[in-house]
Design a protein around this motif. Structure first.
Motif, PDB file in Angstrom:
ATOM      1  N   LEU A 160       0.723  -1.131   0.030  1.00  0.00           N
ATOM      2  CA  LEU A 160      -0.175   0.009  -0.018  1.00  0.00           C
ATOM      3  C   LEU A 160       0.775   1.119  -0.188  1.00  0.00           C
ATOM      4  N   PRO A 161       0.487   2.307  -0.842  1.00  0.00           N
ATOM      5  CA  PRO A 161       1.581   3.321  -0.753  1.00  0.00           C
ATOM      6  C   PRO A 161       1.603   4.275   0.218  1.00  0.00           C
ATOM      7  N   LEU A 162       2.694   5.112   0.544  1.00  0.00           N
ATOM      8  CA  LEU A 162       2.666   5.896   1.655  1.00  0.00           C
ATOM      9  C   LEU A 162       2.715   7.268   1.179  1.00  0.00           C
ATOM     10  N   GLU A 163       2.712   7.673  -0.057  1.00  0.00           N
ATOM     11  CA  GLU A 163       3.043   8.861  -0.528  1.00  0.00           C
ATOM     12  C   GLU A 163       1.839   9.763  -0.303  1.00  0.00           C
ATOM     13  N   SER A 164       0.703   9.651  -0.029  1.00  0.00           N
ATOM     14  CA  SER A 164      -0.208  10.284   0.371  1.00  0.00           C
ATOM     15  C   SER A 164      -1.342   9.563   1.219  1.00  0.00           C
ATOM     16  N   GLY A 165      -2.235  10.458   1.812  1.00  0.00           N
ATOM     17  CA  GLY A 165      -3.270   9.845   2.709  1.00  0.00           C
ATOM     18  C   GLY A 165      -4.396   9.455   1.825  1.00  0.00           C
ATOM     19  N   GLY A 166      -5.794   9.631   2.674  1.00  0.00           N
ATOM     20  CA  GLY A 166      -6.863   9.599   1.786  1.00  0.00           C
ATOM     21  C   GLY A 166      -7.458   8.098   1.715  1.00  0.00           C
ATOM     22  N   ASP A 167      -8.560   7.762   1.093  1.00  0.00           N
ATOM     23  CA  ASP A 167      -9.347   6.546   1.149  1.00  0.00           C
ATOM     24  C   ASP A 167      -8.649   5.590   0.476  1.00  0.00           C
ATOM     25  N   GLN A 168      -7.978   4.250   0.892  1.00  0.00           N
ATOM     26  CA  GLN A 168      -7.294   3.452   0.294  1.00  0.00           C
ATOM     27  C   GLN A 168      -7.905   2.114   0.098  1.00  0.00           C
ATOM     28  N   VAL A 169      -9.107   2.020   0.574  1.00  0.00           N
ATOM     29  CA  VAL A 169     -10.025   0.784   0.500  1.00  0.00           C
ATOM     30  C   VAL A 169     -10.171   0.347  -1.141  1.00  0.00           C
ATOM     31  N   PRO A 170     -10.496   1.302  -2.109  1.00  0.00           N
ATOM     32  CA  PRO A 170     -10.578   1.193  -3.329  1.00  0.00           C
ATOM     33  C   PRO A 170      -9.218   0.595  -3.951  1.00  0.00           C
TER      34      PRO A 170
END
Length: 296
Positions: free
Chosen positions: A213-223
């Motif tokens: 899973l990326p670490l570059e940005s936040g936000g909704d990562q479920v999709p």
């Protein structure tokens, strides 16, 4: 490549997609410990690796003892990348180029690769495993922080240290092309591929792929999790996340804090069980794979 023999030994079919959801950096700071505790309680995380040189390693070890069913590994650490919170080798006072001018691990993998003696790195990795075992932790596996231990000069030392202690080293079945894509030259890629093939023939389980899973940005990562799972091929996947609670300490320590919080929140999201069910993947940990070491 042919089907992964480890999966077949565990009773999976060649076409099965089997995933180990794995939290890196446990013990880096308090937020990683409390974050992991939340995911353990939620049942969405069952495998993690502990950074033994870090200040919060004892708290992480206590957490692991509170959750004995959780699969724990050692996140072999040879770098210290954050300016605000740094850590040093356990093998202090041993010459070998492991530290910078301030006495901490080098901030980059390249610093380790150009300045550390492989033997000194091997002794440090062995010391980290020994400390975890001395603390009474049920260690199943060992992987490398920032991929530093995967360098061809260091990888044999990491593998020996783990196998000598009955611990499974995280090793991918990439083949020559895969290692070339990771930056190795032709000769190095060929040498690593041959060495890992020999280990697999000796009964050491390997993983087929590694995703993160990326670490570059936040936000909704479920999709994004749903997309990553849909793209997995057959075999065993090491699926990396770096979960941590959103705390002032985490924000002060880690420049990628928003990505870590997003990883954490995704694995607490009520949509996640449905995503996993629709994906068709099977979930495991390193404990059954470690058990295969005894059947070699």
């Amino acid at each position: 490549m042919p089907p992964n023999p480890a999966l077949l030994k565990l009773g999976y079919a060649p076409q099965d997609r089997v995933v180990i959801f794995h939290a890196d950096d446990l013990g880096m700071c308090e937020a990683t410990v409390s974050g992991a505790a939340d995911l353990f309680a939620a049942g969405t995380l069952r495998s993690a690796a502990l950074m033994m040189p870090c200040a919060w390693a004892p708290a992480a070890a206590r957490l692991a003892q509170e959750w004995p069913e959780v699969d724990l590994g050692v996140h072999l650490t040879l770098t210290s990348e954050w300016p605000a919170a740094r850590w040093a080798p356990l093998t202090r006072g041993v010459a070998g180029g492991l530290t910078d001018a301030q006495g901490y691990f080098h901030a980059t993998s390249e610093g380790v690769w150009t300045q550390a003696k492989p033997g000194a790195a091997g002794r440090e990795m062995a010391a980290q495993l020994d400390r975890a075992l001395a603390w009474g932790l049920n260690i199943s596996h060992a992987d490398g922080h920032m991929g530093t231990a995967a360098h061809p000069a260091l990888l044999p030392h990491a593998v020996r240290a783990a196998l000598k202690r009955g611990v499974l080293p995280l090793l991918p079945r990439l083949g020559v092309a895969g290692w070339r894509a990771h930056g190795l030259g032709p000769a190095q890629a060929q040498a690593v591929t041959l060495a890992l093939g020999a280990l697999e023939r000796r009964g050491v389980p390997l993983v087929d792929q590694i995703v993160m899973l990326p670490l570059e940005s936040g936000g909704d990562q479920v999709p994004l999790i749903e997309e990553l799972l849909a793209g997995l091929g057959p075999g065993l996947t090491h699926f990396i996340l770096h979960p941590a609670r959103d705390t002032p300490e985490l924000r002060a320590v880690a420049g990628d804090w928003a990505g870590r919080v997003a990883n954490y929140e995704a694995f607490l999201d009520p949509r996640l069980p449905g995503v996993l069910a629709r994906s068709g993947v099977k979930v495991t940990t390193y404990r059954p794979l470690r058990a295969l070491l005894g059947r070699r």
